[in-house]
Enzyme design. Sequence first.
Site, PDB file in Angstrom:
ATOM      1  NE  ARG A  71      45.637  45.272  35.038  1.00 18.22           N
ATOM      2  CZ  ARG A  71      46.327  44.201  34.667  1.00 18.22           C
ATOM      3  NH1 ARG A  71      46.046  43.014  35.162  1.00 18.22           N
ATOM      4  NH2 ARG A  71      47.316  44.305  33.788  1.00 18.22           N
ATOM      5  N   GLY A  72      43.962  42.504  39.621  1.00 18.84           N
ATOM      6  CA  GLY A  72      44.317  41.112  39.417  1.00 18.84           C
ATOM      7  C   GLY A  72      44.837  40.883  38.006  1.00 18.84           C
ATOM      8  N   GLY A  73      45.462  39.723  37.806  1.00 19.66           N
ATOM      9  CA  GLY A  73      45.859  39.325  36.456  1.00 19.66           C
ATOM     10  C   GLY A  73      47.290  39.668  36.099  1.00 19.66           C
ATOM     11  CB  THR A  76      46.581  43.856  29.620  1.00 16.67           C
ATOM     12  OG1 THR A  76      45.871  43.866  28.376  1.00 16.67           O
ATOM     13  CG2 THR A  76      46.126  45.019  30.479  1.00 16.67           C
ATOM     14  CG  LEU A 144      37.008  41.609  33.528  1.00 14.74           C
ATOM     15  CD1 LEU A 144      35.684  41.193  32.898  1.00 14.74           C
ATOM     16  CD2 LEU A 144      37.215  40.849  34.831  1.00 14.74           C
ATOM     17  CB  ALA A 158      40.860  47.116  28.650  1.00 15.86           C
ATOM     18  CB  CYS A 174      45.799  38.058  29.882  1.00 16.21           C
ATOM     19  SG  CYS A 174      44.895  39.536  29.338  1.00 16.21           S
TER      20      CYS A 174
END
Length: 218
Positions: A71-73, A76, A144, A158, A174
């Site tokens: 996923r991006g980011g 977390t 997100l 989430a 994040c």
Amino acid sequence: MHNQPLIIRQLGIQPYEEIWHKMQAFTDERDVNTTDEIWLVQHPAVYTQGTAGKPEHLIHQTNIPVVHSDRGGQITYHGLGQQVMYVLIDIKRLKALGEDISVRRLVTALEQSVINTLKSYGIESYAKPDAPGVYIEGKKICSLGLRIRKGCSFHGLAFNIQMDLTPFQHINPCGYAGLQMCQLADFIDKDEASCEKVSPKLLEYFLSDLGYNAVTFA
């Protein structure tokens, strides 16, 4: 409103890696006729590192596993009492039907579904254009991250409902040093703060925003 069908799956408690690989397989195997799906799930304790993730954002080593996700980011944390909503949507198909849909629009719809859910409890919250997610007075309540493959989305949001927030203290959530996290149970009666009670509201706002009106629960 469009007539594209949608399947909603309530998956209960499932390991992160297992669901992640199922999302990948679903997206790789889907074709133009595959029905879009939303998966609602809670994950046992796990840190997930996004594609842009930097190892220094894991401040302390713990016994919680770290999974490198697509996923991006940045990094977390997922744990029980956090409502995760994965959106497996054919963006390309909705565009072809004339829908005003884009990755940015999908991110906004996810954020707005949380903002509207919180508003229904009398809680004011907001999104940040430069830091996806939802915030209350500077604290983050929803993270997100999305991935787009073949014009289709997977991963999602989430939303912290009622959980142990301590593991967030071992990371820069994040990628933001000093960012404090919060949860719905900080603001409402704890008896009302459960994934089972909150997820129907979250779904209703999200589906209304994106115009789905032919929904099946599986």
